[in-house]
Design a protein around this motif. Structure first.
Motif, PDB file in Angstrom:
ATOM      1  N   ALA A 267      25.041  78.123 -40.000  1.00 23.32           N
ATOM      2  CA  ALA A 267      24.893  76.752 -39.194  1.00 23.32           C
ATOM      3  C   ALA A 267      24.504  77.413 -37.886  1.00 23.32           C
ATOM      4  O   ALA A 267      24.920  78.241 -37.301  1.00 23.32           O
ATOM      5  CB  ALA A 267      26.388  76.307 -39.194  1.00 23.32           C
ATOM      6  N   VAL A 268      23.734  76.351 -37.211  1.00 28.97           N
ATOM      7  CA  VAL A 268      23.188  76.401 -35.970  1.00 28.97           C
ATOM      8  C   VAL A 268      24.045  75.155 -35.062  1.00 28.97           C
ATOM      9  O   VAL A 268      23.689  74.384 -35.467  1.00 28.97           O
ATOM     10  CB  VAL A 268      21.822  76.473 -35.705  1.00 28.97           C
ATOM     11  N   VAL A 269      24.608  75.626 -34.084  1.00 30.56           N
ATOM     12  CA  VAL A 269      25.364  74.447 -33.425  1.00 30.56           C
ATOM     13  C   VAL A 269      24.957  74.429 -31.943  1.00 30.56           C
ATOM     14  O   VAL A 269      25.226  75.460 -31.144  1.00 30.56           O
ATOM     15  CB  VAL A 269      26.874  74.799 -33.703  1.00 30.56           C
ATOM     16  N   ARG A 270      24.910  73.068 -31.503  1.00 31.70           N
ATOM     17  CA  ARG A 270      24.955  73.018 -30.072  1.00 31.70           C
ATOM     18  C   ARG A 270      26.414  72.206 -29.576  1.00 31.70           C
ATOM     19  O   ARG A 270      26.486  71.085 -29.946  1.00 31.70           O
ATOM     20  CB  ARG A 270      23.811  72.163 -29.787  1.00 31.70           C
ATOM     21  N   PRO A 271      27.080  72.976 -28.726  1.00 33.53           N
ATOM     22  CA  PRO A 271      28.320  72.419 -28.495  1.00 33.53           C
ATOM     23  C   PRO A 271      28.044  71.361 -27.314  1.00 33.53           C
ATOM     24  O   PRO A 271      26.976  71.524 -26.707  1.00 33.53           O
ATOM     25  CB  PRO A 271      29.223  73.537 -27.869  1.00 33.53           C
ATOM     26  N   ARG A 272      29.091  70.747 -27.219  1.00 35.59           N
ATOM     27  CA  ARG A 272      28.980  69.500 -25.945  1.00 35.59           C
ATOM     28  C   ARG A 272      29.301  70.517 -24.900  1.00 35.59           C
ATOM     29  O   ARG A 272      29.952  71.515 -24.676  1.00 35.59           O
ATOM     30  CB  ARG A 272      30.081  68.604 -26.042  1.00 35.59           C
ATOM     31  N   PRO A 273      28.610  70.091 -23.403  1.00 35.93           N
ATOM     32  CA  PRO A 273      29.009  70.670 -22.542  1.00 35.93           C
ATOM     33  C   PRO A 273      30.293  70.733 -22.113  1.00 35.93           C
ATOM     34  O   PRO A 273      31.193  69.869 -22.039  1.00 35.93           O
ATOM     35  CB  PRO A 273      28.058  69.594 -21.222  1.00 35.93           C
ATOM     36  N   GLY A 274      30.576  72.027 -21.442  1.00 36.62           N
ATOM     37  CA  GLY A 274      32.148  72.333 -21.341  1.00 36.62           C
ATOM     38  C   GLY A 274      32.920  72.775 -22.309  1.00 36.62           C
ATOM     39  O   GLY A 274      34.240  73.056 -22.179  1.00 36.62           O
ATOM     40  N   ALA A 275      32.615  72.560 -23.594  1.00 41.10           N
ATOM     41  CA  ALA A 275      33.321  72.637 -24.968  1.00 41.10           C
ATOM     42  C   ALA A 275      33.746  74.106 -25.108  1.00 41.10           C
ATOM     43  O   ALA A 275      32.635  75.108 -24.962  1.00 41.10           O
ATOM     44  CB  ALA A 275      32.860  72.281 -26.192  1.00 41.10           C
ATOM     45  N   GLY A 276      34.882  74.518 -25.641  1.00 43.22           N
ATOM     46  CA  GLY A 276      35.183  76.014 -25.731  1.00 43.22           C
ATOM     47  C   GLY A 276      35.330  76.175 -27.230  1.00 43.22           C
ATOM     48  O   GLY A 276      35.927  77.077 -27.492  1.00 43.22           O
ATOM     49  N   VAL A 277      34.664  75.603 -28.208  1.00 46.58           N
ATOM     50  CA  VAL A 277      34.688  75.698 -29.489  1.00 46.58           C
ATOM     51  C   VAL A 277      34.313  76.929 -29.937  1.00 46.58           C
ATOM     52  O   VAL A 277      33.411  77.462 -29.448  1.00 46.58           O
ATOM     53  CB  VAL A 277      34.017  74.618 -30.342  1.00 46.58           C
ATOM     54  N   THR A 278      34.983  77.702 -31.070  1.00 46.61           N
ATOM     55  CA  THR A 278      34.615  78.978 -31.500  1.00 46.61           C
ATOM     56  C   THR A 278      34.177  78.463 -33.044  1.00 46.61           C
ATOM     57  O   THR A 278      34.060  77.768 -33.635  1.00 46.61           O
ATOM     58  CB  THR A 278      35.706  79.925 -31.549  1.00 46.61           C
ATOM     59  N   ALA A 279      33.281  79.942 -33.505  1.00 48.41           N
ATOM     60  CA  ALA A 279      32.961  79.743 -34.785  1.00 48.41           C
ATOM     61  C   ALA A 279      34.016  79.739 -35.828  1.00 48.41           C
ATOM     62  O   ALA A 279      33.964  78.835 -36.771  1.00 48.41           O
ATOM     63  CB  ALA A 279      32.099  80.851 -35.076  1.00 48.41           C
ATOM     64  N   GLY A 280      35.158  80.238 -35.666  1.00 48.58           N
ATOM     65  CA  GLY A 280      36.319  80.204 -36.535  1.00 48.58           C
ATOM     66  C   GLY A 280      37.004  78.966 -36.548  1.00 48.58           C
ATOM     67  O   GLY A 280      37.140  78.350 -37.463  1.00 48.58           O
ATOM     68  N   ALA A 281      36.869  78.096 -35.397  1.00 47.32           N
ATOM     69  CA  ALA A 281      37.384  76.798 -35.253  1.00 47.32           C
ATOM     70  C   ALA A 281      36.482  75.909 -36.189  1.00 47.32           C
ATOM     71  O   ALA A 281      37.043  74.924 -36.888  1.00 47.32           O
ATOM     72  CB  ALA A 281      37.587  76.355 -33.890  1.00 47.32           C
ATOM     73  N   LEU A 282      35.279  75.995 -36.152  1.00 47.36           N
ATOM     74  CA  LEU A 282      34.322  75.224 -36.782  1.00 47.36           C
ATOM     75  C   LEU A 282      34.545  75.355 -38.291  1.00 47.36           C
ATOM     76  O   LEU A 282      34.626  74.464 -39.064  1.00 47.36           O
ATOM     77  CB  LEU A 282      32.918  75.307 -36.380  1.00 47.36           C
ATOM     78  N   ARG A 283      34.631  76.599 -38.722  1.00 46.58           N
ATOM     79  CA  ARG A 283      34.685  76.980 -40.075  1.00 46.58           C
ATOM     80  C   ARG A 283      36.033  76.404 -40.451  1.00 46.58           C
ATOM     81  O   ARG A 283      36.204  76.028 -41.658  1.00 46.58           O
ATOM     82  CB  ARG A 283      34.794  78.542 -40.241  1.00 46.58           C
ATOM     83  N   GLU A 284      37.101  76.739 -39.759  1.00 45.22           N
ATOM     84  CA  GLU A 284      38.404  75.944 -40.201  1.00 45.22           C
ATOM     85  C   GLU A 284      38.239  74.349 -40.440  1.00 45.22           C
ATOM     86  O   GLU A 284      38.782  73.745 -41.283  1.00 45.22           O
ATOM     87  CB  GLU A 284      39.482  76.253 -39.075  1.00 45.22           C
ATOM     88  N   HIS A 285      37.644  73.759 -39.550  1.00 42.58           N
ATOM     89  CA  HIS A 285      37.373  72.300 -39.609  1.00 42.58           C
ATOM     90  C   HIS A 285      36.347  72.027 -41.130  1.00 42.58           C
ATOM     91  O   HIS A 285      36.940  71.003 -41.366  1.00 42.58           O
ATOM     92  CB  HIS A 285      36.823  72.043 -38.314  1.00 42.58           C
ATOM     93  N   VAL A 286      35.420  72.712 -41.231  1.00 44.17           N
ATOM     94  CA  VAL A 286      34.720  72.658 -42.301  1.00 44.17           C
ATOM     95  C   VAL A 286      35.672  72.550 -43.515  1.00 44.17           C
ATOM     96  O   VAL A 286      35.532  71.890 -44.602  1.00 44.17           O
ATOM     97  CB  VAL A 286      33.444  73.237 -42.390  1.00 44.17           C
ATOM     98  N   GLY A 287      36.443  73.887 -43.693  1.00 40.63           N
ATOM     99  CA  GLY A 287      37.164  74.138 -44.637  1.00 40.63           C
ATOM    100  C   GLY A 287      38.430  73.211 -44.916  1.00 40.63           C
ATOM    101  O   GLY A 287      38.833  72.965 -46.122  1.00 40.63           O
ATOM    102  N   GLY A 288      38.726  72.303 -44.008  1.00 44.52           N
ATOM    103  CA  GLY A 288      39.683  71.306 -44.036  1.00 44.52           C
ATOM    104  C   GLY A 288      39.127  69.991 -44.812  1.00 44.52           C
ATOM    105  O   GLY A 288      39.914  69.257 -45.232  1.00 44.52           O
ATOM    106  N   LYS A 289      38.059  70.189 -45.053  1.00 47.22           N
ATOM    107  CA  LYS A 289      37.217  68.873 -45.660  1.00 47.22           C
ATOM    108  C   LYS A 289      36.514  69.028 -46.850  1.00 47.22           C
ATOM    109  O   LYS A 289      36.286  68.375 -47.838  1.00 47.22           O
ATOM    110  CB  LYS A 289      36.415  67.938 -44.481  1.00 47.22           C
ATOM    111  N   LEU A 290      35.780  70.256 -46.921  1.00 46.05           N
ATOM    112  CA  LEU A 290      35.030  70.518 -48.079  1.00 46.05           C
ATOM    113  C   LEU A 290      35.344  71.982 -48.910  1.00 46.05           C
ATOM    114  O   LEU A 290      36.353  72.660 -48.162  1.00 46.05           O
ATOM    115  CB  LEU A 290      33.598  70.965 -47.470  1.00 46.05           C
ATOM    116  N   ALA A 291      35.105  72.148 -49.818  1.00 43.40           N
ATOM    117  CA  ALA A 291      35.161  73.364 -50.767  1.00 43.40           C
ATOM    118  C   ALA A 291      35.120  74.605 -49.830  1.00 43.40           C
ATOM    119  O   ALA A 291      34.159  74.724 -49.071  1.00 43.40           O
ATOM    120  CB  ALA A 291      34.589  73.304 -52.066  1.00 43.40           C
TER     121      ALA A 291
END
Length: 332
Positions: A267-291
């Motif tokens: 995945a290529v992601v553009r965060p919102r300005p000022g956001a501190g999201v990490t790759a791990g947090a995004l993977r956890e987010h996707v894993g909570g909804k998809l296989a």
């Protein structure tokens, strides 16, 4: 538009003429929908030379715009600009997107802010179909935000298996179309025309779709499906989940080579300005909804806008080059 009016108990063509801010370029087939729709209703088109969300807000206020039409990216930009400015978009009654798949979060965001006052509309069409041939709007769109809607009365739909057989409801296959608005063939390219049409005049769209009770959902482009260790991963589905994350402004999902699995999800992601999201947090987010096999193994962040063509479609070849050139990620 007529079906939408009838669903709301309104006679098509009655009421005040629409004033539409149309942001599609006129060389793109999506512009036909806005142009001919306004012409048929005796309405007004408000045009922009180049997209700018703040300028769009000014035009909406100055011309008392009732209808917005654009690609999903510009639609999201407009909603963000309105929130920043505290603009209630009071005169807007229709919010229509097309030209590229709309993330499911778009209609939810529109409804959360404006309720049912602004009707969401989406659909599906191609240059080869002279514009939209599926339409999704109103309550059905709110209830099924990932769908593309129902076909026009002069469009036949088939979801076809590998041998062209019609698949039952709920199974993914290639979307085939037949009907009044389809083109006859590619200019001076008999081979491409023959390849595009199946027996009986069915046009092979190259898009994967699922049909349920007459409604069609576009799953992905056939060529964009990531086959990871024998499992199909539909990029549009993963992109939709990434867009649901509050810190994500834009996202693209694609396949990259893997020595064992064949392909891996990235995945290529553009965060919102000022956001501190990490790759791990995004993977956890996707894993909570998809296989688990659909979770991106690689996440590359970018500060700039994702590359798109003039009609809003992601340029995944350019993104693939960025991913392949980036160093391996470590940690979260």
């Amino acid at each position: 538009a007529a079906a939408s009016a009838l669903a709301r108990g309104v006679i098509p063509g009655q009421g005040s003429a629409p004033v539409s801010l149309m942001t599609f370029p006129f060389f793109h087939v999506a512009a036909f929908t806005g142009f001919y729709g306004a012409m048929a209703a005796g309405g007004t088109l408000v045009l922009m030379h180049k997209w700018d969300a703040d300028e769009a807000l000014r035009l909406i206020r100055a011309h008392r715009v009732t209808h917005f039409a654009g690609v999903p990216t510009t639609g999201l930009h407009l909603l963000e600009a309105a929130e920043r400015a505290g603009d209630g978009l009071e005169g807007l009654t229709l919010f229509s997107t097309g030209g590229a798949p709309a993330p499911p979060a778009l209609v939810a965001r529109l409804t959360a802010r404006y309720g049912e006052r602004v009707e969401p509309r989406n659909g599906y069409g191609l240059t080869e179909t002279s514009g939209g041939v599926l339409a999704h709007f109103g309550d059905e769109y709110r209830a099924e935000p990932g769908g593309a809607g129902r076909p026009t009365p002069v469009t036949e739909v088939r979801v076809a298996g590998p041998s062209g057989e019609e698949l039952p409801d709920g199974e993914a296959g290639e979307l085939w179309l037949r009907g009044q608005s389809l083109f006859r063939g590619y200019w001076r390219d008999a081979a491409a025309t023959e390849e595009a049409f199946g027996d009986g005049g069915w046009f092979r769209t190259g898009d994967l779709a699922v049909r349920r009770e007459g409604r069609v959902s576009i799953v992905d482009r056939l060529k964009d499906v990531v086959i990871r260790g024998g499992e199909n991963v539909y990029c549009v589905e993963v992109e939709g989940v990434l867009h649901d994350h509050p810190d994500v402004a834009d996202a693209a999902v694609l396949g990259i080579p893997h020595p064992v699995l064949g392909e891996e999800v990235a995945a290529v992601v553009r965060p919102r300005p000022g956001a501190g999201v990490t790759a791990g947090a995004l993977r956890e987010h996707v894993g909570g909804k998809l296989a688990a096999f659909k979770v991106p193994a690689r996440v590359l962040f970018t500060d700039g806008p994702l590359p798109r063509n003039a009609t809003g479609k992601l340029l995944k070849n350019r993104l693939r080059v960025l991913l392949e050139a980036a160093p391996p990620l470590t940690g979260g």
